[in-house]
Design a protein around this motif. Structure first.
Motif, PDB file in Angstrom:
ATOM      1  N   GLY A 107      37.210 100.195  42.045  1.00  0.00           N
ATOM      2  CA  GLY A 107      36.960 101.465  42.712  1.00  0.00           C
ATOM      3  C   GLY A 107      35.887 101.356  43.782  1.00  0.00           C
ATOM      4  N   TRP A 108      34.844 100.593  43.498  1.00  0.00           N
ATOM      5  CA  TRP A 108      33.785 100.400  44.490  1.00  0.00           C
ATOM      6  C   TRP A 108      34.303  99.576  45.671  1.00  0.00           C
ATOM      7  CZ3 TRP A 108      29.686 102.795  45.829  1.00  0.00           C
ATOM      8  CH2 TRP A 108      28.728 102.179  46.656  1.00  0.00           C
ATOM      9  N   SER A 109      35.166  98.601  45.395  1.00  0.00           N
ATOM     10  CA  SER A 109      35.721  97.776  46.472  1.00  0.00           C
ATOM     11  C   SER A 109      36.612  98.610  47.391  1.00  0.00           C
ATOM     12  CB  SER A 109      36.503  96.585  45.903  1.00  0.00           C
ATOM     13  OG  SER A 109      37.729  96.998  45.330  1.00  0.00           O
ATOM     14  N   TRP A 110      37.245  99.657  46.858  1.00  0.00           N
ATOM     15  CA  TRP A 110      38.056 100.537  47.711  1.00  0.00           C
ATOM     16  C   TRP A 110      37.206 101.118  48.835  1.00  0.00           C
ATOM     17  CZ3 TRP A 110      40.309 103.593  42.983  1.00  0.00           C
ATOM     18  CH2 TRP A 110      41.330 102.842  42.389  1.00  0.00           C
ATOM     19  N   LEU A 111      35.995 101.554  48.494  1.00  0.00           N
ATOM     20  CA  LEU A 111      35.111 102.129  49.505  1.00  0.00           C
ATOM     21  C   LEU A 111      34.677 101.079  50.520  1.00  0.00           C
ATOM     22  CD1 LEU A 111      33.262 104.332  50.701  1.00  0.00           C
ATOM     23  CD2 LEU A 111      31.524 103.580  49.066  1.00  0.00           C
ATOM     24  N   LEU A 112      34.181  99.949  50.041  1.00  0.00           N
ATOM     25  CA  LEU A 112      33.682  98.920  50.952  1.00  0.00           C
ATOM     26  C   LEU A 112      34.788  98.392  51.859  1.00  0.00           C
ATOM     27  CD1 LEU A 112      31.283  96.893  48.618  1.00  0.00           C
ATOM     28  CD2 LEU A 112      30.767  98.848  50.115  1.00  0.00           C
ATOM     29  N   ASP A 113      35.990  98.211  51.295  1.00  0.00           N
ATOM     30  CA  ASP A 113      37.116  97.732  52.098  1.00  0.00           C
ATOM     31  C   ASP A 113      37.503  98.759  53.158  1.00  0.00           C
ATOM     32  OD1 ASP A 113      37.145  95.453  50.561  1.00  0.00           O
ATOM     33  OD2 ASP A 113      38.907  96.019  49.378  1.00  0.00           O
ATOM     34  N   ALA A 114      37.457 100.041  52.786  1.00  0.00           N
ATOM     35  CA  ALA A 114      37.819 101.094  53.740  1.00  0.00           C
ATOM     36  C   ALA A 114      36.812 101.157  54.883  1.00  0.00           C
ATOM     37  CB  ALA A 114      37.904 102.443  53.025  1.00  0.00           C
ATOM     38  N   GLY A 127      25.943 103.504  45.012  1.00  0.00           N
ATOM     39  CA  GLY A 127      26.750 104.545  44.390  1.00  0.00           C
ATOM     40  C   GLY A 127      27.164 104.193  42.983  1.00  0.00           C
ATOM     41  N   THR A 128      28.053 105.024  42.443  1.00  0.00           N
ATOM     42  CA  THR A 128      28.550 104.845  41.083  1.00  0.00           C
ATOM     43  C   THR A 128      30.050 105.083  41.048  1.00  0.00           C
ATOM     44  OG1 THR A 128      28.209 107.190  40.497  1.00  0.00           O
ATOM     45  CG2 THR A 128      26.371 105.671  40.092  1.00  0.00           C
ATOM     46  N   VAL A 129      30.703 104.473  40.072  1.00  0.00           N
ATOM     47  CA  VAL A 129      32.118 104.723  39.806  1.00  0.00           C
ATOM     48  C   VAL A 129      32.223 105.113  38.335  1.00  0.00           C
ATOM     49  CG1 VAL A 129      34.455 103.786  39.763  1.00  0.00           C
ATOM     50  CG2 VAL A 129      32.845 103.056  41.547  1.00  0.00           C
ATOM     51  N   THR A 130      32.845 106.260  38.074  1.00  0.00           N
ATOM     52  CA  THR A 130      32.946 106.798  36.719  1.00  0.00           C
ATOM     53  C   THR A 130      34.407 106.929  36.316  1.00  0.00           C
ATOM     54  OG1 THR A 130      30.920 108.075  37.077  1.00  0.00           O
ATOM     55  CG2 THR A 130      32.296 108.710  35.198  1.00  0.00           C
ATOM     56  N   ARG A 131      34.720 106.490  35.108  1.00  0.00           N
ATOM     57  CA  ARG A 131      36.067 106.647  34.554  1.00  0.00           C
ATOM     58  C   ARG A 131      36.042 107.770  33.534  1.00  0.00           C
ATOM     59  NH1 ARG A 131      36.698 100.829  32.181  1.00  0.00           N
ATOM     60  NH2 ARG A 131      34.493 101.197  31.829  1.00  0.00           N
ATOM     61  N   VAL A 151      34.236 108.427  42.401  1.00  0.00           N
ATOM     62  CA  VAL A 151      33.385 107.550  43.187  1.00  0.00           C
ATOM     63  C   VAL A 151      32.347 108.416  43.889  1.00  0.00           C
ATOM     64  CG1 VAL A 151      33.245 105.842  45.037  1.00  0.00           C
ATOM     65  CG2 VAL A 151      35.279 105.928  43.570  1.00  0.00           C
ATOM     66  N   ARG A 152      31.081 108.109  43.655  1.00  0.00           N
ATOM     67  CA  ARG A 152      29.972 108.770  44.347  1.00  0.00           C
ATOM     68  C   ARG A 152      29.219 107.685  45.106  1.00  0.00           C
ATOM     69  NH1 ARG A 152      28.981 113.896  41.850  1.00  0.00           N
ATOM     70  NH2 ARG A 152      30.229 114.139  39.941  1.00  0.00           N
ATOM     71  N   ALA A 153      29.033 107.895  46.398  1.00  0.00           N
ATOM     72  CA  ALA A 153      28.441 106.827  47.202  1.00  0.00           C
ATOM     73  C   ALA A 153      27.651 107.410  48.361  1.00  0.00           C
ATOM     74  CB  ALA A 153      29.532 105.902  47.730  1.00  0.00           C
ATOM     75  N   SER A 154      26.743 106.597  48.857  1.00  0.00           N
ATOM     76  CA  SER A 154      26.025 106.944  50.087  1.00  0.00           C
ATOM     77  C   SER A 154      25.733 105.662  50.843  1.00  0.00           C
ATOM     78  CB  SER A 154      24.737 107.708  49.779  1.00  0.00           C
ATOM     79  OG  SER A 154      23.815 106.900  49.064  1.00  0.00           O
ATOM     80  N   TRP A 155      25.610 105.797  52.157  1.00  0.00           N
ATOM     81  CA  TRP A 155      25.317 104.636  53.003  1.00  0.00           C
ATOM     82  C   TRP A 155      24.689 105.130  54.301  1.00  0.00           C
ATOM     83  CZ3 TRP A 155      30.170 106.487  51.893  1.00  0.00           C
ATOM     84  CH2 TRP A 155      30.924 106.974  52.961  1.00  0.00           C
ATOM     85  N   THR A 156      23.998 104.212  54.977  1.00  0.00           N
ATOM     86  CA  THR A 156      23.352 104.533  56.246  1.00  0.00           C
ATOM     87  C   THR A 156      24.242 104.045  57.385  1.00  0.00           C
ATOM     88  OG1 THR A 156      21.128 104.367  55.301  1.00  0.00           O
ATOM     89  CG2 THR A 156      21.324 104.140  57.692  1.00  0.00           C
TER      90      THR A 156
END
Length: 201
Positions: A107-114, A127-131, A151-156
């Motif tokens: 799930g975290w890789s989905w964000l980074l890949d996108a 961030g965090t990924v919760t099931r 998926v909860r995330a933040s980035w600069t």
């Protein structure tokens, strides 16, 4: 996009922030994604704008999320910059996937890949990924169990020489929503028809 002016974007907002919000609205999302502006949080940063979205397949909502653009002209040490993107998505998944120990990492890789595929340059991602799995008992035992991934995330976001272009970051968030919802990726070379924003039906 809806005509409601996002919270935080007033005539007193810096020009660079208003330009960033304009680029946020210019993002192109898949037609399965219904996106509209929503009130942004007031206390996290001096200026903020936010979008919410639902992913709908055959008339059924299978995912939901939001993305917020924060701006502090004075800078924020925790962000290491003057802008911060904060994103959230929650999507339905197959019940058996919740037991997969790799689901959170995937799930975290989905964000980074996108973010990478859309050229959304950034730093300090976290961030965090919760099931979440729900099963029914007793008088509700006949109801089918459900499962979600959050998926909860933040980035600069990296500000370019011409200012901050938020569109790639919003488009990456839209891809995250679609991937987590189980939609097949759009093949290379196929144009994406923009979603109809601010209207249903």
């Amino acid at each position: 996009m809806v005509v409601r002016q996002p919270t935080g974007e007033s005539s007193a907002a810096p020009h660079e922030f208003r330009a960033a919000v304009a680029s946020m609205r210019a993002a192109v999302l898949r037609p399965e994604v219904f996106c509209e502006e929503m009130p942004a949080p007031q206390r996290i940063a001096p200026h903020a704008a936010a979008l919410s979205a639902d992913v709908t397949v055959d008339g059924v909502d299978v995912g939901t999320g939001r993305i917020i653009l924060l701006h502090d002209p004075a800078g924020n040490d925790a962000w290491d910059g003057t802008y911060r993107c904060v994103a959230y998505c929650r999507c339905e998944v197959e019940l058996e996937l919740v037991a997969d120990p790799m689901l959170a990492e995937v799930g975290w890789s989905w964000l980074l890949d996108a973010l990478q595929s859309h050229g959304a340059e950034h730093t300090h991602a976290s961030g965090t990924v919760t099931r979440v799995a729900t099963e029914s008992f007793g008088g509700m035992a006949d109801e089918v169990g459900t499962a979600q991934v959050e998926v909860r995330a933040s980035w600069t976001p990296v500000v370019g020489p011409d200012g901050l272009d938020v569109a790639p970051h919003v488009e990456a968030w839209g891809e995250l929503l679609c991937t987590a919802s189980g939609l097949e990726p759009v093949p290379d070379g196929v144009a994406v028809l923009p979603s109809r924003r601010g209207q249903r039906g």
